[in-house]
Motif scaffolding. Structure first.
Motif, PDB file in Angstrom:
ATOM      1  N   GLU A  93      -5.343  42.768 -16.210  1.00  0.00           N
ATOM      2  CA  GLU A  93      -3.998  43.139 -15.784  1.00  0.00           C
ATOM      3  C   GLU A  93      -2.980  42.068 -16.188  1.00  0.00           C
ATOM      4  O   GLU A  93      -3.288  40.868 -16.200  1.00  0.00           O
ATOM      5  N   ALA A  94      -1.795  42.509 -16.520  1.00  0.00           N
ATOM      6  CA  ALA A  94      -0.697  41.597 -16.853  1.00  0.00           C
ATOM      7  C   ALA A  94       0.618  42.276 -16.505  1.00  0.00           C
ATOM      8  O   ALA A  94       0.725  43.501 -16.533  1.00  0.00           O
ATOM      9  N   TRP A  95       1.620  41.470 -16.175  1.00  0.00           N
ATOM     10  CA  TRP A  95       2.919  42.015 -15.815  1.00  0.00           C
ATOM     11  C   TRP A  95       4.005  40.982 -16.087  1.00  0.00           C
ATOM     12  O   TRP A  95       3.730  39.816 -16.359  1.00  0.00           O
ATOM     13  N   VAL A  96       5.238  41.436 -16.043  1.00  0.00           N
ATOM     14  CA  VAL A  96       6.384  40.574 -16.293  1.00  0.00           C
ATOM     15  C   VAL A  96       7.123  40.342 -14.982  1.00  0.00           C
ATOM     16  O   VAL A  96       7.416  41.281 -14.246  1.00  0.00           O
ATOM     17  N   GLU A  97       7.427  39.072 -14.738  1.00  0.00           N
ATOM     18  CA  GLU A  97       8.213  38.748 -13.545  1.00  0.00           C
ATOM     19  C   GLU A  97       9.591  38.262 -13.972  1.00  0.00           C
ATOM     20  O   GLU A  97       9.713  37.306 -14.746  1.00  0.00           O
TER      21      GLU A  97
ATOM     22  N   TRP B 216       5.907  51.104 -24.287  1.00  0.00           N
ATOM     23  CA  TRP B 216       4.591  50.456 -24.238  1.00  0.00           C
ATOM     24  C   TRP B 216       3.701  51.193 -23.247  1.00  0.00           C
ATOM     25  O   TRP B 216       4.084  51.447 -22.109  1.00  0.00           O
ATOM     26  N   ASN B 217       2.508  51.563 -23.711  1.00  0.00           N
ATOM     27  CA  ASN B 217       1.532  52.245 -22.859  1.00  0.00           C
ATOM     28  C   ASN B 217       0.650  51.191 -22.202  1.00  0.00           C
ATOM     29  O   ASN B 217      -0.229  50.621 -22.849  1.00  0.00           O
ATOM     30  N   SER B 218       0.892  50.913 -20.930  1.00  0.00           N
ATOM     31  CA  SER B 218       0.169  49.841 -20.257  1.00  0.00           C
ATOM     32  C   SER B 218      -1.293  50.204 -19.990  1.00  0.00           C
ATOM     33  O   SER B 218      -2.125  49.327 -19.777  1.00  0.00           O
ATOM     34  N   THR B 219      -1.599  51.484 -20.006  1.00  0.00           N
ATOM     35  CA  THR B 219      -2.984  51.910 -19.781  1.00  0.00           C
ATOM     36  C   THR B 219      -3.840  51.633 -21.006  1.00  0.00           C
ATOM     37  O   THR B 219      -4.911  51.019 -20.916  1.00  0.00           O
TER      38      THR B 219
ATOM     39  N   VAL C 291      14.549  48.533 -16.690  1.00  0.00           N
ATOM     40  CA  VAL C 291      13.102  48.577 -16.936  1.00  0.00           C
ATOM     41  C   VAL C 291      12.453  49.580 -15.992  1.00  0.00           C
ATOM     42  O   VAL C 291      12.648  49.509 -14.779  1.00  0.00           O
ATOM     43  N   ARG C 292      11.688  50.496 -16.548  1.00  0.00           N
ATOM     44  CA  ARG C 292      10.948  51.453 -15.719  1.00  0.00           C
ATOM     45  C   ARG C 292       9.819  50.752 -14.971  1.00  0.00           C
ATOM     46  O   ARG C 292       9.580  50.999 -13.804  1.00  0.00           O
ATOM     47  N   SER C 293       9.065  49.932 -15.694  1.00  0.00           N
ATOM     48  CA  SER C 293       7.928  49.237 -15.079  1.00  0.00           C
ATOM     49  C   SER C 293       7.723  47.904 -15.770  1.00  0.00           C
ATOM     50  O   SER C 293       7.802  47.811 -16.998  1.00  0.00           O
ATOM     51  N   PHE C 294       7.441  46.883 -14.982  1.00  0.00           N
ATOM     52  CA  PHE C 294       7.170  45.549 -15.532  1.00  0.00           C
ATOM     53  C   PHE C 294       5.679  45.336 -15.826  1.00  0.00           C
ATOM     54  O   PHE C 294       5.283  44.259 -16.232  1.00  0.00           O
ATOM     55  N   VAL C 295       4.870  46.374 -15.662  1.00  0.00           N
ATOM     56  CA  VAL C 295       3.437  46.255 -15.931  1.00  0.00           C
ATOM     57  C   VAL C 295       3.192  46.291 -17.433  1.00  0.00           C
ATOM     58  O   VAL C 295       3.670  47.182 -18.134  1.00  0.00           O
ATOM     59  N   LEU C 296       2.439  45.312 -17.929  1.00  0.00           N
ATOM     60  CA  LEU C 296       2.078  45.253 -19.349  1.00  0.00           C
ATOM     61  C   LEU C 296       0.695  45.825 -19.603  1.00  0.00           C
ATOM     62  O   LEU C 296       0.460  46.485 -20.608  1.00  0.00           O
ATOM     63  N   SER C 297      -0.225  45.524 -18.706  1.00  0.00           N
ATOM     64  CA  SER C 297      -1.595  46.023 -18.831  1.00  0.00           C
ATOM     65  C   SER C 297      -2.126  46.368 -17.458  1.00  0.00           C
ATOM     66  O   SER C 297      -2.106  45.538 -16.545  1.00  0.00           O
TER      67      SER C 297
END
Length: 963
Positions: A297-301, A490-493, A285-291
């Protein structure tokens, strides 16, 4: 055909280039709606407004041609007429005028007027009946049609347009844009309205291709509903349970509701290299940030429990100590053991077939935006139920530069899709044929005559109409595959999907998005809607044709107007890339165009792209490209209509544009190929399509992204001349050409200094290339490279203050600036230089442009000049001072204030501008970016400054000021 009287066209003399460039850049912005590009993806299309302007200028006579033919039109009259043509171009290039018939008709009338003038001049020519019919415009041909911008704009301007290409995807796009719509212009829709929609008014305007577009929408709606019946179970909604709410209080508002899933976010996995965790599928995974949207803001842990882990979605900002991602530029890391996993290891795992995927998060539709949810076992099981009946097995090319997935075991085009994506795409592809049959039956029932002939047979009845609808539905499915594959991210921005072809390559992607075709974000029907909207900018006004033909051997250019954007070297491998779409178009449309889709993949052997992996080496690839391109250009030179120049777009690679110049590898060689093919080059116009604004500095992004070459067939009896004669002609002819380009005595917006060096190549190369050869003193032929050196020298000499009527103070300042810039220099040197120029250090100090003291002399920067300076009260006003006062006023107060200042010294306007060009060129050479930008901005704003000077009531005081 040497006795043909062929007036110079506007494009061979002058263009309102900055207006074209600004409009071209604006068109490339994502907010441009109802655009033809929405028909289907293609790589590196030229802007449509650029093509429109270039074609118009290629078709109309320059008003100065009467003087060339001995007519009684003076220079001033020609300039007034030229300005009217410039204004037509300024109106044409505004995107909002794409369908403005008043603007388009003015352009068409100007084209017809020029054509009839040309026909009249050649009324006694032996081939007048064949070549010069005053009642019929010549047809147009683009032998490298690609994405179709140029053929479509030729059609818009009223020409019968022929688009040809070797690539079947390009041919299909052009059929959809220029060939099919005119066949069914004025046709009312025949399809049933979607349930719940009201029947349109009987007086509905179905002009152009509006009816066809409406039927595409209606049958697209039918396909969506039919697809949902068949595969909707693979895309279930997700219910927000009390347990979810207990764990995530932010979900309380949705408790008990079933939310439509927008997307599933997956992470690719490989086994951990650490023996203690050898059974762990490590997420890549490059980044766990979703939003990353503020407040949402949201992210995956990845929650680690012993020797296992699972994913949980968290709301709020990601904590500093959380795992940001597992893949970096150097490789991946095992989340369990922190063991490094170099890309070599990941590649080996992928090639061994041990790469998998795990569901990381679910994105659903909420009342107030996206709802991010943790994965559920139910969702995982549903995805695993998808069993595609067909998978494209065509291998991806072995091209490590542009195709990265084979490095990780994804070797076929089918490997780029999840099983569920394959099921969806094959379902929609198959439904295209069912929609075809349905549309044919409905067309017959609506009374549309049927000749039983399909599109490939030239039919125009019910059968062909049903096939036309299915063509666009097939394109919609192909287009949607760009958003429905396992290389999308997925574009989190923006909280949406990032499609595959963000650039001209298929990269490797670690965490990817799987879209639902039935949600509100990136659904299949969005591609149908894009095509429906694109019809709004498709003219459908003249019968036109799209053909699969080799540019080197095609006969379709015979006596046609030619403009084209050929491929450049190895910049884009169109054939390799378009296989991605070809596999879906072939499945949908092969029975409609069996010849076009007869091969398993896009033909590649003849494609004019210098791909080393295909030809064995870089040298062989370059030879293949240049030989093939020379043949293709020679074909244009031999067959194009003799009354018109040919325009050829040369697309620069980023690596070729640096420090205000171009490397010789591509540009010089391409010019050599054009000349060897039998063309003389009459113009070179830099077209800027990628800049972000009007303020241009110097550096890699300062140059145009394309140059349009304007070419004429060289006379068969062209003679050779000496190097001395070539230099003499440069001195005699370049000044007038440069004066026209920078706007001297005309109303055009002057060419920006950053573009002048490239644009000025045109008149210089026109002299060089009209001869069989330019011979050096030893009898050898002068190369294009050496010719360019002499042409650039002529430009520099013209712009030098010492070459014009510049005052002595300005000549001193220019020379001092060349030596010291804004730094101080020795008084003794300044004294000697000033005397040589006919002035003195005290004199230039009194003029207010230098500071002198302590044995040093320094030029003042414009920011140091008097703020309340008034040229009408100044006793000594060198052009140097006037120019920099204009820059100070423009920078501090804007164009209107600069116009007020210019109105007080209109007689200095032309000299101010020429000095700005000179100083820009000097700064560019010395890499003084900030200084260069100031001079460039003055020129870029010149037209507005002049207009502002008129508004303050000084129009009658022009005394040589140009507008």
């Amino acid at each position: 055909m040497t006795d043909i009287k062929s007036p110079k066209k506007l494009i061979e003399v002058a263009l309102p280039l900055d207006d074209i460039n600004v409009a071209s850049t604006n068109e490339k912005q994502p907010f441009t709606r109802n655009h033809p590009r929405s028909i289907h993806i293609w790589w590196a299309r030229r802007p449509f407004v650029t093509a429109r302007a270039i074609l118009f200028a290629q078709l109309v006579n320059d008003p100065g041609y009467q003087r060339e033919l001995g007519y009684g039109v003076n220079k001033k009259e020609a300039e007034i007429k030229r300005e009217k043509l410039f204004q037509i171009i300024r109106d044409l290039v505004k995107w909002e005028n794409t369908n403005n018939e008043e603007v388009l008709n003015r352009a068409r009338e100007a084209i017809w007027e020029s054509w009839r003038e040309t026909c009249h001049l050649n009324r006694n020519h032996p081939q007048a009946a064949e070549l010069f019919n005053p009642d019929k415009l010549p047809a147009f041909h683009d032998p490298f049609a690609g994405g179709g911008a140029i053929p479509l704009e030729a059609q818009r301007l009223g020409l019968e347009s022929y688009a040809s290409d070797l690539n079947p995807v390009a041919v299909m796009i052009n059929k959809a844009m220029i060939e099919i719509p005119p066949k069914f212009a004025g046709q009312k829709p025949v399809g049933p309205l979607p349930e719940g929609e009201k029947q349109p008014d009987m007086m509905e305007d179905w002009a152009g291709a509006k009816g066809l577009a409406e039927d595409v929408r209606r049958y697209g709606h039918w396909m969506r509903e039919e697809a949902f019946e068949r595969i909707g179970h693979l895309y279930p909604k997700i219910k927000i349970t009390p347990k979810m709410v207990a764990e995530r209080p932010d979900l309380k508002a949705y408790e008990g509701e079933e939310l439509t899933v927008i997307a599933w976010l997956w992470a690719r996995t490989v086994k951990s290299p650490n023996p203690a965790f050898s059974d762990v599928d490590v997420p890549l995974v490059r980044s766990f940030v979703l939003s990353s949207k503020k407040g949402k803001e949201a992210w995956v842990e990845p929650v680690i429990e012993g020797n296992t882990y699972h994913f949980e979605v968290r709301m709020g900002k990601q904590p500093a100590d959380a795992i940001a991602g597992t893949v970096e530029r150097t490789g991946a890391t095992c989340i369990m053991s922190q063991t490094a996993m170099p890309f070599k290891y990941v590649r080996e795992e992928g090639k061994a077939g041990r790469m998998g995927e795990r569901l990381m998060a679910i994105v659903a539709e909420g009342n107030r935006g996206r709802v991010y949810l943790s994965p559920t076992e139910e969702m995982i099981q549903v995805a695993r139920k998808a069993q595609p009946e067909w998978k494209p097995e065509h291998n991806l090319p072995v091209n490590p530069r542009d195709f990265k997935t084979p490095n990780y075991g994804l070797n076929t085009f089918g490997d780029l899709f999840t099983p569920r994506q394959l099921v969806a795409l094959t379902t929609f592809s198959d439904l295209v044929q069912e929609a075809r049959e349905k549309a044919i039956a409905d067309a017959k029932a609506a009374g549309l005559p049927d000749d039983g002939q399909g599109l490939a047979q030239g039919g125009s009845g019910a059968t062909a109409y049903g096939e036309a609808i299915s063509v666009y539905l097939g394109l919609a499915t192909s287009r949607w595959s760009d958003m429905s594959n396992s290389v999308c991210s997925w574009n989190s921005t923006n909280q949406n999907v990032r499609a595959l072809f963000a650039r001209q390559a298929i990269p490797m992607n670690w965490d990817f998005v799987e879209l639902s075709p039935f949600s509100k974000v990136g659904p299949w029907f969005s591609s149908v809607e894009s095509i429906f909207n694109a019809f709004a900018s498709i003219p459908a006004n003249t019968a036109s044709y799209s053909l699969q033909v080799d540019a080197a051997t095609s006969d379709h250019a015979q006596n046609k107007i030619v403009s084209c954007d050929p491929p450049y070297y190895d910049n884009i491998g169109y054939a390799d890339l378009s296989d991605f779409f070809y596999i879906w178009l072939r499945r949908s449309l092969r029975n409609i165009y069996p010849a076009l889709f007869g091969t398993m993949a896009v033909p590649k052997a003849e494609e004019l792209v210098a791909t080393p992996y295909r030809h064995g080496s870089k040298e062989k690839a370059e030879t293949f490209f240049m030989d093939g391109m020379t043949r293709a250009i020679h074909n244009m030179a031999e067959k194009s209509h003799p009354a018109f120049p040919v325009s050829i777009y040369y697309a620069f690679k980023q690596s070729e544009t640096k420090e205000g110049s171009t490397t010789s590898t591509g540009w010089v060689t391409f010019l050599e190929a054009v000349i060897q093919a039998g063309f003389s080059i009459d113009g070179t116009w830099p077209v800027r399509t990628e800049r972000e604004g009007r303020s241009i500095g110097i550096g890699s992004n300062a140059l145009a992204s394309s140059i349009v070459l304007v070419c004429r067939k060289r006379e068969a009896n062209a003679e050779s001349i000496s190097r001395r004669d070539f230099q003499r002609q440069l001195r005699e002819e370049m000044p007038e050409a440069l004066e026209t380009m920078i706007g001297g005595q005309t109303g055009q917006t002057p060419i920006a200094p950053v573009d002048l060096a490239q644009a000025a190549i045109g008149p210089g190369m026109a002299i060089f290339s009209k001869y069989e050869a330019v011979l050096n003193q030893d009898g050898s032929k002068m190369s294009v490279h050496d010719a360019l050196v002499l042409i650039n020298r002529a430009i520099t000499e013209y712009l030098s203050p010492e070459s014009g009527s510049f005052d002595a103070d300005t000549q001193f300042c220019a020379n001092w600036f060349d030596q010291y810039g804004w730094s101080a220099g020795p008084f003794g040197e300044a004294d000697t230089l000033s005397r040589a120029k006919g002035t003195s250090v005290d004199g230039v100090r009194e003029a207010g442009v230098v500071e002198s003291g302590g044995g040093k002399v320094r030029l003042l920067k414009w920011s140091e000049y008097e703020a309340d300076w008034d040229p009408t009260r100044d006793q000594r006003t060198p052009i140097w001072e006037a120019c920099h006062q204009m820059i100070r006023r423009l920078n501090n107060q804007g164009e209107s204030a600069a116009g007020e200042l210019l109105a007080k010294m209109p007689e200095k306007g032309e000299s101010i501008r020429q000095l700005a060009y000179h100083l820009y060129t000097l700064c560019e050479r010395k890499k003084w970016a900030e200084e260069a930008r100031a001079y460039n901005e003055l020129i870029g704003s010149w037209h507005a400054i002049v207009a502002a000077s008129h508004e303050v009531g000084h129009a009658g005081e022009q005394h040589g000021l140009d507008f």
